[in-house]
Design a protein around this motif. Structure first.
Motif, PDB file in Angstrom:
ATOM      1  N   TYR A  30      50.783  46.282  41.021  1.00 50.21           N
ATOM      2  CA  TYR A  30      49.837  47.182  41.676  1.00 50.21           C
ATOM      3  C   TYR A  30      48.661  47.550  40.765  1.00 50.21           C
ATOM      4  N   ALA A  31      48.857  47.540  39.463  1.00 50.84           N
ATOM      5  CA  ALA A  31      47.738  47.784  38.542  1.00 50.84           C
ATOM      6  C   ALA A  31      46.726  46.644  38.635  1.00 50.84           C
ATOM      7  N   ARG A  32      47.211  45.399  38.709  1.00 50.44           N
ATOM      8  CA  ARG A  32      46.300  44.250  38.866  1.00 50.44           C
ATOM      9  C   ARG A  32      45.544  44.335  40.191  1.00 50.44           C
ATOM     10  N   ALA A  33      46.247  44.733  41.252  1.00 53.06           N
ATOM     11  CA  ALA A  33      45.598  44.860  42.567  1.00 53.06           C
ATOM     12  C   ALA A  33      44.514  45.935  42.527  1.00 53.06           C
ATOM     13  N   TRP A  34      44.791  47.068  41.867  1.00 49.86           N
ATOM     14  CA  TRP A  34      43.811  48.156  41.767  1.00 49.86           C
ATOM     15  C   TRP A  34      42.581  47.700  40.994  1.00 49.86           C
ATOM     16  N   GLU A  35      42.789  46.975  39.885  1.00 54.94           N
ATOM     17  CA  GLU A  35      41.663  46.467  39.101  1.00 54.94           C
ATOM     18  C   GLU A  35      40.833  45.477  39.902  1.00 54.94           C
ATOM     19  N   ALA A  36      41.492  44.668  40.727  1.00 57.70           N
ATOM     20  CA  ALA A  36      40.775  43.683  41.542  1.00 57.70           C
ATOM     21  C   ALA A  36      39.905  44.346  42.610  1.00 57.70           C
ATOM     22  N   MET A  37      40.247  45.583  42.972  1.00 52.97           N
ATOM     23  CA  MET A  37      39.457  46.292  43.984  1.00 52.97           C
ATOM     24  C   MET A  37      38.160  46.855  43.409  1.00 52.97           C
ATOM     25  N   GLY A  38      38.033  46.856  42.090  1.00 48.87           N
ATOM     26  CA  GLY A  38      36.804  47.329  41.461  1.00 48.87           C
ATOM     27  C   GLY A  38      37.028  48.564  40.624  1.00 48.87           C
ATOM     28  N   GLN A  39      36.178  48.726  39.637  1.00 49.18           N
ATOM     29  CA  GLN A  39      36.291  49.848  38.723  1.00 49.18           C
ATOM     30  C   GLN A  39      35.632  51.123  39.253  1.00 49.18           C
ATOM     31  N   LYS A  40      34.691  50.979  40.149  1.00 51.40           N
ATOM     32  CA  LYS A  40      33.923  52.127  40.648  1.00 51.40           C
ATOM     33  C   LYS A  40      34.325  52.453  42.082  1.00 51.40           C
ATOM     34  N   TRP A  41      34.186  53.718  42.456  1.00 51.51           N
ATOM     35  CA  TRP A  41      34.563  54.155  43.802  1.00 51.51           C
ATOM     36  C   TRP A  41      33.763  53.438  44.874  1.00 51.51           C
ATOM     37  N   HIS A  42      32.486  53.158  44.591  1.00 47.78           N
ATOM     38  CA  HIS A  42      31.648  52.515  45.619  1.00 47.78           C
ATOM     39  C   HIS A  42      32.089  51.078  45.883  1.00 47.78           C
ATOM     40  N   GLN A  43      32.703  50.430  44.902  1.00 49.96           N
ATOM     41  CA  GLN A  43      33.231  49.081  45.135  1.00 49.96           C
ATOM     42  C   GLN A  43      34.426  49.142  46.081  1.00 49.96           C
ATOM     43  N   ARG A  44      35.304  50.132  45.878  1.00 44.11           N
ATOM     44  CA  ARG A  44      36.456  50.290  46.774  1.00 44.11           C
ATOM     45  C   ARG A  44      36.004  50.738  48.156  1.00 44.11           C
ATOM     46  N   ASP A  45      34.955  51.551  48.213  1.00 43.57           N
ATOM     47  CA  ASP A  45      34.414  51.984  49.493  1.00 43.57           C
ATOM     48  C   ASP A  45      33.872  50.792  50.281  1.00 43.57           C
ATOM     49  N   ALA A  46      33.239  49.844  49.602  1.00 45.06           N
ATOM     50  CA  ALA A  46      32.734  48.635  50.270  1.00 45.06           C
ATOM     51  C   ALA A  46      33.881  47.813  50.847  1.00 45.06           C
ATOM     52  N   ILE A  47      34.997  47.767  50.155  1.00 47.20           N
ATOM     53  CA  ILE A  47      36.179  47.052  50.656  1.00 47.20           C
ATOM     54  C   ILE A  47      36.655  47.695  51.956  1.00 47.20           C
ATOM     55  N   ARG A  48      36.734  49.026  51.974  1.00 50.45           N
ATOM     56  CA  ARG A  48      37.190  49.739  53.173  1.00 50.45           C
ATOM     57  C   ARG A  48      36.225  49.545  54.337  1.00 50.45           C
ATOM     58  N   ARG A  49      34.915  49.520  54.056  1.00 52.51           N
ATOM     59  CA  ARG A  49      33.930  49.318  55.129  1.00 52.51           C
ATOM     60  C   ARG A  49      34.038  47.929  55.744  1.00 52.51           C
ATOM     61  N   ARG A  50      34.560  46.966  54.994  1.00 51.24           N
ATOM     62  CA  ARG A  50      34.763  45.614  55.522  1.00 51.24           C
ATOM     63  C   ARG A  50      36.090  45.485  56.273  1.00 51.24           C
ATOM     64  N   GLY A  51      36.810  46.619  56.445  1.00 51.15           N
ATOM     65  CA  GLY A  51      38.043  46.608  57.226  1.00 51.15           C
ATOM     66  C   GLY A  51      39.297  46.280  56.442  1.00 51.15           C
ATOM     67  N   ARG A  52      39.171  46.209  55.122  1.00 47.29           N
ATOM     68  CA  ARG A  52      40.361  45.960  54.298  1.00 47.29           C
ATOM     69  C   ARG A  52      40.830  47.287  53.714  1.00 47.29           C
ATOM     70  N   ALA A  53      42.008  47.289  53.173  1.00 47.91           N
ATOM     71  CA  ALA A  53      42.592  48.523  52.631  1.00 47.91           C
ATOM     72  C   ALA A  53      42.457  48.586  51.123  1.00 47.91           C
ATOM     73  N   THR A  54      42.410  49.798  50.612  1.00 44.62           N
ATOM     74  CA  THR A  54      42.591  50.030  49.185  1.00 44.62           C
ATOM     75  C   THR A  54      43.875  50.853  49.059  1.00 44.62           C
ATOM     76  N   TYR A  55      44.544  50.706  47.935  1.00 48.83           N
ATOM     77  CA  TYR A  55      45.841  51.357  47.795  1.00 48.83           C
ATOM     78  C   TYR A  55      46.166  51.563  46.326  1.00 48.83           C
ATOM     79  N   ARG A  56      47.093  52.485  46.100  1.00 48.13           N
ATOM     80  CA  ARG A  56      47.488  52.820  44.736  1.00 48.13           C
ATOM     81  C   ARG A  56      48.967  53.188  44.728  1.00 48.13           C
ATOM     82  N   LEU A  57      49.682  52.738  43.724  1.00 53.07           N
ATOM     83  CA  LEU A  57      51.094  53.046  43.549  1.00 53.07           C
ATOM     84  C   LEU A  57      51.229  54.302  42.688  1.00 53.07           C
ATOM     85  N   ILE A  58      52.066  55.224  43.126  1.00 54.32           N
ATOM     86  CA  ILE A  58      52.424  56.400  42.338  1.00 54.32           C
ATOM     87  C   ILE A  58      53.931  56.342  42.179  1.00 54.32           C
TER      88      ILE A  58
END
Length: 153
Positions: free
Chosen positions: A13-41
């Motif tokens: 899950y750490a690799r997946a989080w890094e692949a989503m981008g380091q900045k919030w706006h990169q993850r926001d762009a993923i969500r706007r394209r209809g994909r999910a962002t996620y984090r393991l706790i």
């Protein structure tokens, strides 16, 4: 022992989080394209996967988690594994975590409430008992503010 065995899950899950981008706006762009962002706790062998996306994304992550831990000889408990919306609330590590609107201005906050054991204690008292939490609902305290993404733990 759980920390050693489940470090594979942490790394996945750490690799997946890094692949989503380091900045919030990169993850926001993923969500706007209809994909999910996620984090393991995770704490020891208890974990929650917070998903900003749709229910189907959370269900896909359950299957993905099963595949990651299967080589370790582990599987997810069917009784404990479920998909819930953060607005319904979750019990994690003995605390109730729920998103609600704040009454004064209507903004969304994630609240942590009375430990789950308080809820169980209240449930064992006779109905209508004044002793049940002194006749009041458990107090919830704001811990952090969120925008309005849909989270499925």
């Amino acid at each position: 022992m759980a920390n050693v065995a489940l470090s594979v899950l942490d790394q996945h899950y750490a690799r997946a989080w890094e692949a989503m981008g380091q900045k919030w706006h990169q993850r926001d762009a993923i969500r706007r394209r209809g994909r999910a962002t996620y984090r393991l706790i995770r704490y020891a062998d208890d974990f929650v996967i917070c998903v900003s996306g749709e229910r189907r994304h959370a269900e896909q992550l359950i299957a993905e988690t099963e595949q990651v831990i299967a080589p370790l000889g582990l599987s997810l408990s069917k009784e404990k594994t479920r998909v819930v919306h953060i607005d319904e609330g979750i019990d994690f590590l003995g605390w109730r975590i729920k998103r609600q609107r704040r009454g004064s201005d209507g903004r969304w906050f994630v609240y942590t409430g009375c430990p789950s054991r308080c809820s169980r204690w209240d449930a064992t008292l006779p109905s209508g008992s004044e002793a049940a939490n002194n006749g009041r609902a458990p107090r919830l305290r704001a811990r952090s503010r969120t925008s309005s993404p849909t989270w499925y733990p």
